[in-house]
Design an enzyme around this catalytic site. Structure first.
Site, short mmCIF file in Angstrom:
data_model
loop_
_atom_site.label_atom_id
_atom_site.label_comp_id
_atom_site.label_asym_id
_atom_site.label_seq_id
_atom_site.Cartn_x
_atom_site.Cartn_y
_atom_site.Cartn_z
N GLY A 109 0.60 -1.15 0.09
CA GLY A 109 -0.03 -0.07 0.04
C GLY A 109 0.96 1.15 -0.14
O GLY A 109 0.37 2.46 -0.42
N GLU A 132 2.14 -8.15 -2.04
CA GLU A 132 0.91 -8.59 -1.78
C GLU A 132 0.68 -10.09 -2.19
O GLU A 132 0.14 -10.93 -1.33
CB GLU A 132 -0.32 -7.77 -2.32
CG GLU A 132 -0.39 -6.30 -1.57
CD GLU A 132 0.36 -5.40 -2.25
OE1 GLU A 132 1.17 -5.71 -3.00
OE2 GLU A 132 0.11 -4.14 -1.96
N1 COA Z 1 2.35 -2.78 9.38
C1 COA Z 1 2.61 -2.55 11.01
N2 COA Z 1 3.76 -2.70 11.57
C2 COA Z 1 4.74 -2.71 10.55
C3 COA Z 1 4.93 -2.63 9.38
C4 COA Z 1 3.49 -2.93 8.73
N3 COA Z 1 3.17 -2.99 7.42
N4 COA Z 1 5.95 -2.64 8.72
C5 COA Z 1 6.84 -2.56 9.51
N5 COA Z 1 6.16 -2.48 10.83
C6 COA Z 1 6.73 -2.40 12.31
C7 COA Z 1 7.48 -3.68 12.66
O1 COA Z 1 6.47 -4.69 13.15
C8 COA Z 1 8.50 -3.28 13.64
O2 COA Z 1 7.66 -3.35 14.83
P1 COA Z 1 8.18 -3.76 16.38
O3 COA Z 1 9.54 -3.00 16.58
O4 COA Z 1 7.18 -3.69 17.33
O5 COA Z 1 8.43 -5.28 16.21
C9 COA Z 1 8.74 -1.87 13.28
O6 COA Z 1 7.69 -1.35 12.31
C10 COA Z 1 10.07 -1.74 12.64
O7 COA Z 1 9.89 -3.02 11.62
P2 COA Z 1 11.41 -3.52 11.07
O8 COA Z 1 11.00 -4.45 10.05
O9 COA Z 1 12.24 -3.91 11.94
O10 COA Z 1 11.88 -2.16 10.13
P3 COA Z 1 13.05 -2.07 9.04
O11 COA Z 1 13.53 -0.63 8.97
O12 COA Z 1 14.09 -2.90 9.05
O13 COA Z 1 12.16 -2.54 7.68
C11 COA Z 1 10.30 -2.64 6.14
C12 COA Z 1 11.34 -1.70 7.12
C13 COA Z 1 9.28 -1.71 5.65
C14 COA Z 1 11.44 -2.82 5.01
C15 COA Z 1 9.81 -3.69 6.80
O14 COA Z 1 9.40 -3.62 7.96
C16 COA Z 1 8.84 -4.66 6.29
O15 COA Z 1 9.24 -5.47 5.06
N6 COA Z 1 7.60 -4.53 6.34
C17 COA Z 1 6.42 -5.11 6.00
C18 COA Z 1 6.12 -4.40 4.33
C19 COA Z 1 4.98 -5.10 3.94
O16 COA Z 1 4.82 -6.26 3.60
N7 COA Z 1 3.65 -4.44 3.79
C20 COA Z 1 2.56 -5.04 3.43
C21 COA Z 1 2.20 -5.21 1.81
S1 COA Z 1 0.61 -5.84 1.56
#
Ligand code: COA
Length: 259
Positions: A109, A132
């Site tokens: 998103g 997704e």
């Molecule tokens: N929704 C809710 N919380 C999220 C999130 C999301 N989409 N993406 C990251 N967070 C939270 C993590 O759970 C973590 O929380 P915590 O500290 O309580 O464990 C915090 O943000 C940091 O996440 P982290 O993965 O350690 O950060 P990063 O800087 O190393 O990486 C991203 C950043 C965006 C690359 C990685 O968080 C990621 O891949 N997120 C998911 C993306 C995704 O798949 N989105 C949905 C697509 S449909």
């Protein structure tokens, strides 16, 4: 506490998604706040551009808030998908351009949010992707429709079916973003400097040009040419056009004031 902050910079408005501890993920409150802001800014004649960015340098937006999503019913999710459309469409339909300034990851998103905007600039470390299908869903905030229109069918499928993540330079080569900021430069300052010709230009012409070019995305050529003619008409009797002709004759820079 608001999850979106707003800062005026002359005729530009800087909008920042401000949930860095969740990587600026979109929860219900943030989507509603963006919608409310869009309705307010769209009727403010002093706004010439909006720059949308995220807090911190890790993520522009990590997409749907997956923690909130976990507790949602199927109907809650359906309502959320509806709200993406009702609350976020203004990002590509307002009377001014909206530029997504990608300060880090734009995933799911988060990338769809950027795709809804008119233009995209990214920091060198940004990553872009639509993961997704790996979560057993499809992009639900316009990604399946806006991405192929922007980069073409095959490249869109590569991102959506193969879940490919692009670096900022790869995204530039794909035509997915307009610009990568030089290393070490401040993303927002660089974006505002890049926008200077627009911010200093004729508001009348900018609005008219934007509406005509947007029309090209959906209209057949004949109807699009009609849209272009209407856009020209909006400029023809304007003070800005008279000023441009006067400034040319007087060999000076024009001073545009808009309608
Ligand atoms: N929704 C809710 N919380 C999220 C999130 C999301 N989409 N993406 C990251 N967070 C939270 C993590 O759970 C973590 O929380 P915590 O500290 O309580 O464990 C915090 O943000 C940091 O996440 P982290 O993965 O350690 O950060 P990063 O800087 O190393 O990486 C991203 C950043 C965006 C690359 C990685 O968080 C990621 O891949 N997120 C998911 C993306 C995704 O798949 N989105 C949905 C697509 S449909």
């Amino acid at each position: 506490m608001s999850s979106v902050t707003v800062l005026r910079r002359g005729h530009a408005v800087l909008v920042t998604l401000d949930r860095p501890d969740r990587r600026n993920a979109l929860d219900r409150a943030t989507v509603a706040e963006l919608g409310r802001l869009g309705r307010e800014l769209s009727v403010d004649a002093s706004v010439r551009a909006v720059v949308l960015t995220g807090a911190g340098d890790r993520a522009f937006c990590a997409g749907a808030d997956l923690k909130e999503r976990e507790s949602m019913s199927l109907d809650d999710v359906r309502a959320m998908l509806d709200s993406y459309r009702s609350e976020l469409t203004w990002l590509g339909a307002a009377p001014f351009p909206v530029v997504a300034a990608l300060n880090g990851a734009a995933l799911g998103g988060g990338l769809e949010l950027a795709l809804t905007c008119d233009l995209r600039v990214a920091a060198p470390h940004a990553v872009l992707g639509l993961p997704e299908t790996s979560l057993a869903i499809v992009p639900g905030a316009g990604g399946t429709q806006r991405l192929p229109r922007l980069v073409g069918y095959a490249r869109a499928l590569e991102l959506i079916l193969l879940g490919r993540r692009l670096s900022a330079t790869e995204a530039l080569a794909f035509g997915l973003i307009n610009r990568v900021t030089p290393g070490g430069a401040d993303l927002v300052e660089d974006t505002l400097a890049w926008l200077a010709p627009l911010l200093d230009g004729s508001p009348t012409a900018m609005r008219a040009a934007l509406s005509a070019v947007r029309a090209a995305q959906t209209l057949p050529l004949d109807a699009g040419l009609d849209a272009e003619r209407r856009a020209y008409e909006a400029c023809l009797a304007s003070d800005d056009r008279r000023e441009a002709l006067r400034a040319f004759a007087e060999k000076r820079k024009p001073v545009f004031r808009g309608p």
